[in-house]
Design an enzyme around this catalytic site. Structure first.
Site, short mmCIF file in Angstrom:
data_model
loop_
_atom_site.label_atom_id
_atom_site.label_comp_id
_atom_site.label_asym_id
_atom_site.label_seq_id
_atom_site.Cartn_x
_atom_site.Cartn_y
_atom_site.Cartn_z
N SER A 136 64.37 34.27 16.36
CA SER A 136 64.57 33.14 17.26
C SER A 136 65.62 33.41 18.33
CB SER A 136 65.01 31.91 16.45
OG SER A 136 64.04 31.57 15.49
N HIS A 195 64.82 24.92 12.49
CA HIS A 195 64.49 25.75 11.33
C HIS A 195 65.24 25.30 10.08
CE1 HIS A 195 61.86 28.62 13.29
NE2 HIS A 195 62.71 28.71 14.29
N THR A 242 56.88 21.74 12.79
CA THR A 242 57.11 21.84 11.34
C THR A 242 55.79 21.92 10.59
OG1 THR A 242 59.18 20.61 11.53
CG2 THR A 242 58.13 20.66 9.37
N GLN A 250 57.55 15.50 22.39
CA GLN A 250 58.87 15.88 21.89
C GLN A 250 59.30 14.92 20.78
OE1 GLN A 250 62.03 16.52 24.77
NE2 GLN A 250 60.55 17.11 26.33
N VAL A 296 57.92 14.64 17.93
CA VAL A 296 56.81 14.48 16.98
C VAL A 296 56.71 15.80 16.22
CG1 VAL A 296 54.36 13.99 16.72
CG2 VAL A 296 55.66 12.89 18.55
N GLU A 297 56.77 15.78 14.92
CA GLU A 297 57.02 17.00 14.13
C GLU A 297 55.83 17.94 14.05
OE1 GLU A 297 58.42 15.66 10.39
OE2 GLU A 297 60.34 14.98 11.15
#
Length: 498
Positions: free
Chosen positions: A334, A428, A310, A304, A306-307
């Site tokens: 979404s 987002h 993306t 959690q 840690v990107e």
């Protein structure tokens, strides 16, 4: 799927089984109970930490001191694996954070040295070395333990699970305080380095992928649960794509999973994606004009923050552009977790304030009261707490306008430290997407109705605008939204008085 023998066909039709938490490595299985046993466990923890956590070498010998014996780190892993209760693991992690962090006396001494040098004309090299000493003093001792564990076989996987345990213990308030938060931040920073995009491999999932991969992905699906093997087959079949990232330390194991639907336009409901069969078994490229990201799930809770999500979306967009150069529209579909809870909280607060109405217009109150047969706030608290209200077409129609504008405000106007309160919206928007369209009755599942009143939202990715949008949101906290969303927000501001 490969190498599964003649029983595969029957197994595909069976419900998916959710396995228990993977067993931990063998170790001392000490149970908490009477005071004597608890005291023995605490003494064992202290002895382990004194033995396993490497001391910080003096600055001059920092690069010459040999690494601790591999067995010391392995002892920690084995002992930790033997702690079967959440509270026991929390106790050990709390002791590690509290007793093996930064040496504050060294920090004070090195800070004073830097300040003294800044007040005197000295060569730059002297000041830079003093600053380097200060940086070294700011490194907590437990970081050395984590660093050496990462070199063990399976060490990185162990540290990901350890952070998941730490986050769970914090959520349960079994361990708290600044030292614990600091250790979580240090471990998260190390994971950010180890799981940077250069160490990640993008893999596509098909029906011919290994059975273990399909099973793992189906079990980790947190947004729209997979019902059975036929459902899973649809999600990796024609007009669908499924991708995941794996790490070089655990090749082939999904870390974060993205499901994509290839459609003729931007979807406004999830039923058309997860329930309906694709238009044909063979993809017709001219029918594909949009890519809809309808589910992204993290399989490792220790990652959690840690990107990975993306990076995954960016890589998948590039893959889809290679496969479909003509593809012009990229959007999410979404969920809106937390909307119903937020709305019920507003209704509850207004009920306590003697029936104050600041959410609905007078005409809406009158119509809803006639349909429900009672005061609007009281009856809607009961009605919206279940999914039964959608069975009344008249009630659903009366609720559409107020719920749409309330949802728009929740997504656009409700903030946490200046950023969108809703975590999915925040994700987002950080990526540079536009809050594009709120969709009525987009998720008629029980989960969709109870968590977000059946509403869903499209976050649209205009590829040439994502970078400036992301910079604007992260830097100035500006949310880029479409005319539909802004119009609904304006209606809320006109008709509601929060």
């Amino acid at each position: 799927m490969r190498g599964l023998g003649p029983g595969l066909t029957a197994r595909r039709l069976l419900p998916l089984r959710l396995p228990p938490r993977p067993p931990r490595p063998p170790g001392p299985r000490l149970s908490s109970g009477p005071t004597a046993a608890a005291g023995a466990l605490e003494r064992a923890m202290d002895e382990l930490l004194r033995r396993a956590v490497p001391a910080m070498p003096v600055y001059e010998l920092r690069e010459k001191t040999p690494a601790p014996a591999e067995g010391q780190c392995a002892d920690f892993v084995s002992f930790y694996g033997g702690l079967t209760e959440v509270a026991q693991r929390a106790e050990l992690l709390g002791r590690l954070a509290q007793g093996f962090g930064v040496d504050h006396s060294q920090v004070a001494e090195q800070s004073a040295g830097v300040l003294q040098l800044r007040q005197q004309p000295r060569e730059a090299a002297v000041l830079l070395q003093a600053e380097d000493r200060l940086r070294y003093a700011l490194v907590p001792r437990y970081r050395g333990l984590f660093h050496h564990i990462s070199k063990l076989d399976g060490g990185v996987r162990f540290l990901v699970q350890l952070r998941a345990d730490l986050l769970e213990a914090q959520a349960l308030k079994l361990v708290e305080g600044p030292h614990v938060r600091e250790m979580n931040g240090v471990l998260k920073g190390m994971l950010l380095e180890w799981f940077s995009s250069g160490f990640l491999s993008l893999e596509r999932v098909t029906w011919h992928s290994p059975c273990e991969v399909l099973q793992k992905i189906s079990e980790s699906e947190a947004v729209h649960p997979v019902k059975n093997w036929m459902d899973m087959k649809r999600r990796v079949g024609p007009y669908r794509r499924c991708y995941f990232f794996s790490h070089c330390s655990t090749p082939g194991e999904p870390l974060v999973v993205l499901h994509v639907a290839l459609t003729s336009d931007i979807s406004n409901n999830i039923q058309a994606i997860v329930k309906e069969c694709p238009p044909s078994e063979t993809e017709e490229r001219n029918r594909i004009a949009a890519a809809i990201f309808y589910s992204i799930s993290l399989t490792q809770q220790g990652l959690q923050g840690v990107e990975l999500g993306t990076f995954l979306i960016k890589r998948v967009v590039k893959e889809l552009q290679k496969e479909f150069p003509h593809l012009g529209a990229f959007s999410s579909l979404s969920p809106i977790p937390g909307f119903t809870k937020w709305l019920l909280g507003l209704l509850n607060s207004q009920t306590k304030e003697h029936g104050r109405n600041e959410l609905f217009t007078d005409s809406e109150c009158k119509e809803l009261a006639e349909i429900t047969g009672g005061p609007v706030q009281e009856t809607l608290k009961v009605v919206l707490s279940s999914s039964e209200w959608v069975k009344s077409e008249k009630l659903a129609r009366a609720l559409q306008a107020p719920l749409m504008r309330l949802c728009a405000w929740y997504l656009y106007g409700e903030k946490h430290r200046g950023f969108a309160l809703n975590p999915v919206a925040n994700f987002h928007l950080q990526n540079g997407a536009v809050m594009w369209r709120i969709n009525w009755m987009a998720d008629s599942s029980l989960k969709g109705l109870t968590s977000s009143c059946g509403l869903m939202v499209n976050y649209r990715y205009y590829l040439e605008e994502t970078s400036p949008n992301s910079i604007s949101y992260l830097g100035s906290k500006n949310i880029k939204a479409s005319e539909q969303v802004l119009s609904l927000v304006a209606q809320f501001q006109k008709n509601s008085k929060l």
